[in-house]
Design an enzyme around this catalytic site. Structure first.
Site, PDB file in Angstrom:
ATOM      1  N   HIS A   1       0.828  -1.200   0.000  1.00 48.48           N
ATOM      2  CA  HIS A   1       0.000   0.000   0.000  1.00 48.48           C
ATOM      3  C   HIS A   1       0.862   1.249   0.000  1.00 48.48           C
ATOM      4  CE1 HIS A   1      -3.241   2.798   1.441  1.00 48.48           C
ATOM      5  NE2 HIS A   1      -3.918   2.054   0.575  1.00 48.48           N
ATOM      6  N   CYS A   2       1.984   1.191   0.689  1.00 46.81           N
ATOM      7  CA  CYS A   2       2.863   2.357   0.784  1.00 46.81           C
ATOM      8  C   CYS A   2       3.465   2.749  -0.568  1.00 46.81           C
ATOM      9  CB  CYS A   2       3.989   2.078   1.764  1.00 46.81           C
ATOM     10  SG  CYS A   2       3.457   1.801   3.465  1.00 46.81           S
TER      11      CYS A   2
END
Length: 349
Positions: free
Chosen positions: A335-336
């Site tokens: 997600h980062c």
């Protein structure tokens, strides 16, 4: 804030991550020194991630230089658009533009119109160089040719989670840290989130994971999987320093009412970067793509349990575990490193 120029005034808001994507933006890792000698295994994991993602939707892959582009092209296949943009690091969730949509007023046009918001990025409170990364939203908007709203305050995409119906999640540890927006309190920050992302109600959690240099980003802790369903990280080990903060977050969520709250274990075995630095391992840093959910796994005894918890929460999507043992050495996971571009006609207002 000039209210007449904000996305909210014009009918734009940030959609939930499960809304249909036109593409995903991410950036190819580079600089072995930044990756503490792990660049090659990081790139192997990253290639597996991007190749899997490209099975489900197009990818805009930001590359820093010729070496990065050649290396990525040798490892990747599928609908990938290579974008040569100088940048400091690959965490586009935090440095990239955040996209907002509104219902189209033209009957013959696509159902949504697309714009983007530029927040200031200062390297997670001045911890890391960020001058080039702070320009990323300008590059993205320029490539796409769409309107970019300038919020004027520090904000990172990983610190926010939305359900697409006006509710947002964040942590006090991150948003109220004095190195980001000194002088802005909860009420002021809520005002910006309302005006620029259409968030009407902010749920404030407390602290994040031990070893998280982002100061408690929500996307390592707690995520929406549907408008009224929340999955949140927990630790069953009372001796784990993460146990109490995660329990306090769980209790806040359970007190909300109207939401289903699902507990998601942390990996069983901690991994340490060095004697002083515990890595923020979590399964909550999954990425929701068209038709799939890509979940970081760590060759840990809890990997399969986490996948089994997440699978029924995403009907119609394939929940896929992918290795993130080396990527996590940089402090984050799938997600980062991603920023979703929702479907919509590009609007330049």
């Amino acid at each position: 804030m000039e209210k007449t120029l904000t996305p909210r005034h014009l009918g734009f808001a940030m959609p939930a991550e499960w809304a249909p994507h036109a593409a995903t933006w991410t950036a190819w890792p580079y600089d072995d020194e930044k990756w503490l000698g792990y660049l090659e295994p990081v790139r192997q994991e990253f290639a597996a991630f991007v190749n899997t993602l490209a099975r489900f939707e197009p990818v805009h892959l930001v590359v820093n230089d010729q070496e990065s582009e050649q290396d990525a092209k040798a490892r990747l296949s599928g609908p990938i658009h290579f974008r040569r943009i100088p940048h400091d690091d690959c965490w586009l969730r935090d440095s990239g533009a955040i996209f907002v949509t509104r219902s189209s007023q033209e009957k013959a046009a696509p159902a949504s119109e697309l714009a983007a918001v530029n927040w200031e990025f200062n390297g997670w409170g001045g911890k890391y160089p960020a001058e080039q990364d702070n320009q990323m939203p300008l590059h993205m908007a320029g490539i796409l040719g769409l309107r970019l709203f300038h919020a004027g305050i520090v904000m990172e995409g990983g610190s926010l989670e939305v359900n697409g119906e006006g509710v947002g999640l964040t942590t006090r540890q991150c948003l109220l840290s004095p190195e980001r927006n000194p002088g802005l309190d909860e009420e002021a920050l809520e005002g910006y989130l309302n005006e620029y992302l259409g968030i009407n109600h902010v749920v404030w959690l407390g602290h994040g994971l031990e070893g998280d240099h982002t100061d408690g980003h929500i996307d390592t802790l707690t995520r929406f999987t549907a408008p009224r369903t929340i999955v949140t990280s927990v630790s069953s080990d009372p001796d784990d320093p993460n146990h109490r903060p995660l329990q306090e977050n769980l209790e806040i969520l359970q007190s909300l009412g109207g939401f289903r709250v699902v507990e998601l274990p942390l990996p069983q075995n901690p991994i340490w970067l060095d004697d002083q630095t515990r890595l923020p391992l979590t399964y909550a840093n999954f990425y929701i793509a068209n038709g799939a959910v890509l979940v970081p796994i760590y060759s840990d005894p809890h990997d399969e349990q986490a996948l089994q918890i997440l699978r029924p929460l995403f009907p119609g999507r394939e929940v896929i575990g992918l290795k993130s043992r080396y990527l996590i050495t940089g402090g984050g996971s799938f997600h980062c490193v991603t920023q979703q571009q929702p479907e919509g006609r590009l609007w330049n207002g």
